[in-house]
Design an enzyme around this catalytic site. Structure first.
Site, mmCIF file in Angstrom:
data_model
loop_
_atom_site.group_PDB
_atom_site.id
_atom_site.type_symbol
_atom_site.label_atom_id
_atom_site.label_comp_id
_atom_site.label_asym_id
_atom_site.label_seq_id
_atom_site.Cartn_x
_atom_site.Cartn_y
_atom_site.Cartn_z
ATOM 1 N N SER A 49 0.792 -1.178 -0.186
ATOM 2 C CA SER A 49 0.284 0.004 -0.022
ATOM 3 C C SER A 49 0.785 1.202 -0.024
ATOM 4 C CB SER A 49 -0.926 0.057 1.172
ATOM 5 O OG SER A 49 -1.082 -1.147 1.600
ATOM 6 N N HIS A 51 3.452 1.729 -1.858
ATOM 7 C CA HIS A 51 3.729 2.063 -3.226
ATOM 8 C C HIS A 51 2.555 2.487 -3.670
ATOM 9 C CE1 HIS A 51 7.060 -1.068 -2.507
ATOM 10 N NE2 HIS A 51 7.672 -0.077 -3.248
ATOM 11 N N LYS A 171 9.569 7.376 3.623
ATOM 12 C CA LYS A 171 10.025 6.524 4.656
ATOM 13 C C LYS A 171 11.480 6.561 4.280
ATOM 14 C CE LYS A 171 10.066 1.652 5.716
ATOM 15 N NZ LYS A 171 11.063 1.272 4.623
ATOM 16 N N ASP A 172 12.062 6.216 3.031
ATOM 17 C CA ASP A 172 13.389 6.395 2.785
ATOM 18 C C ASP A 172 13.992 7.699 2.898
ATOM 19 O OD1 ASP A 172 13.696 3.443 2.376
ATOM 20 O OD2 ASP A 172 12.671 3.741 0.830
ATOM 21 N N ARG A 209 10.049 -5.510 2.845
ATOM 22 C CA ARG A 209 10.798 -6.333 3.916
ATOM 23 C C ARG A 209 9.857 -6.946 4.778
ATOM 24 N NH1 ARG A 209 16.436 -5.742 3.005
ATOM 25 N NH2 ARG A 209 16.841 -4.049 1.332
HETATM 26 O O1 PAF Z 1 13.397 2.914 -3.161
HETATM 27 C C1 PAF Z 1 13.567 2.123 -3.892
HETATM 28 O O2 PAF Z 1 12.583 1.149 -4.116
HETATM 29 C C2 PAF Z 1 14.905 1.895 -4.692
HETATM 30 O O3 PAF Z 1 15.643 2.424 -3.908
HETATM 31 C C3 PAF Z 1 14.808 2.563 -5.964
HETATM 32 C C4 PAF Z 1 14.413 4.229 -5.807
HETATM 33 C C5 PAF Z 1 13.625 2.056 -6.730
HETATM 34 C C6 PAF Z 1 15.933 2.538 -6.872
HETATM 35 O O4 PAF Z 1 16.110 1.012 -7.071
#
Ligand code: PAF
Length: 322
Positions: A49, A51, A171-172, A209
């Site tokens: 979700s 994404h 989040k990242d 994950r």
């Molecule tokens: O965040 C991610 O899923 C990856 O680091 C990305 C940005 C698709 C690059 O592979």
């Protein structure tokens, strides 16, 4: 919604994108003089979700939405982690179709890096920013990210007059700050957009994950978001953050193997000096009270998985619950 067209080569994707932009311009006709916007949602698949929220935000703003599905070997420092990374292409394409994605770019490793593993010979580096936190724990990770992201931005660059936006999850947080810097430093023609973290009802930040987390690992995993919420509440209440104490408690929590817990500047990712005078760890000069917006970053191993989470800390004069 229909199944999106899935293209596995750079040439086929570029041709399909050019056709889609041309068709959009024809449809819009003289009703629109605005340049069409193409939104790229780069992913490594195993979509959830979080994404879907990225795609929905992109869909709400853009004329065409394209997504990439590519598990990028360059950003894994551990071959086993790369091998075990979940791959669910059929479900991914179905989800992207349901959310109205127009085109999917799903290359294999040879298409992205002809000659791999002896290629690519030319790579992009994240420099100093790539060596902090996740970068320190996973050497080369952010170099791999910026290399693939630069390629994806180039591959998805739409023909004029269309312009490109690219959507990333908050989040990242380190990845987001580094990608913004990449665009600035290399003058890439893309507008980077961020979408807030999506959490499960219990507070766990969604991540591909998480599929590898056992039910028994969940209470430990939840300690990460709970710690960040505590820091956010202290910041909002104008109280000392007591980061060192929070760090000690989290490190001692059952099932949590803490990697780092830091409060950093959102742009430079440099740790802020916030230790209260009575804290015996951390060594900073401040009184522990936050006076500007900051990011709290955490990473830990829980069960077989390395989890990361982040929260924006905003100092306000208002009272906050803890
Ligand atoms: O965040 C991610 O899923 C990856 O680091 C990305 C940005 C698709 C690059 O592979």
């Amino acid at each position: 919604m229909s199944t999106p067209e899935v293209l596995t080569t750079v040439a086929a994707f570029r041709a399909a994108l050019a056709d889609a932009v041309a068709a959009h311009v024809r449809r819009a006709g003289s009703d629109s003089d605005a340049a069409p916007v193409v939104a790229l949602v780069p992913t490594m698949g195993a979509l959830h979700s979080g994404h879907a929220a990225l795609v929905d935000a992109a869909r709400a703003e853009a004329d065409l939405v394209v997504a990439s599905l590519f598990v990028n070997p360059l950003q894994f420092d551990d071959a086993d982690d790369y091998r075990r990374y979940p791959r669910t292409p059929a479900a991914d394409v179905a989800l992207l179709g349901e959310r109205g994605v127009d085109l999917v770019f799903a290359p294999d490793v040879e298409e992205m890096y002809p000659g791999y593993p002896d290629a690519p010979l030319v790579r992009v580096t994240a420099g100093e920013l790539g060596g902090r936190f996740e970068g320190a724990s996973r050497p080369g990770h952010f170099d791999g990210v910026v290399t693939v992201v630069t390629k994806l931005f180039t591959i998805a660059a739409p023909p004029a007059p269309a312009r490109l936006t690219a959507w990333f999850g908050a989040k990242d947080a380190e990845q987001l700050a580094i990608v913004r810097r990449l665009v600035l430093d290399l003058n890439l023609a893309v507008d980077v957009r961020a979408v807030p973290i999506v959490r499960d009802d219990d507070g766990l930040a969604l991540s591909s994950r998480n599929q590898r987390l056992a039910a028994a690992d969940r209470p430990a995993a939840l300690r990460l978001s709970a710690t960040l919420s505590t820091l956010a509440a202290r910041a909002a209440a104008g109280r000392p953050l007591a980061v060192a104490e929070a760090r000690r408690e989290l490190a001692a929590a059952e099932g949590v193997e803490l990697d780092y817990l830091e409060v950093v500047d959102p742009t430079t990712l440099r740790p802020l000096e916030l230790s209260a005078p009575d804290e015996d760890a951390g060594g900073g000069a401040g009184d522990g009270v936050l006076d500007r917006e900051a990011l709290a970053l955490v990473a830990a191993h829980v069960g077989p998985v390395r989890l990361i989470d982040t929260m924006t800390l905003r100092p306000t004069s208002g009272e906050a619950e803890e």
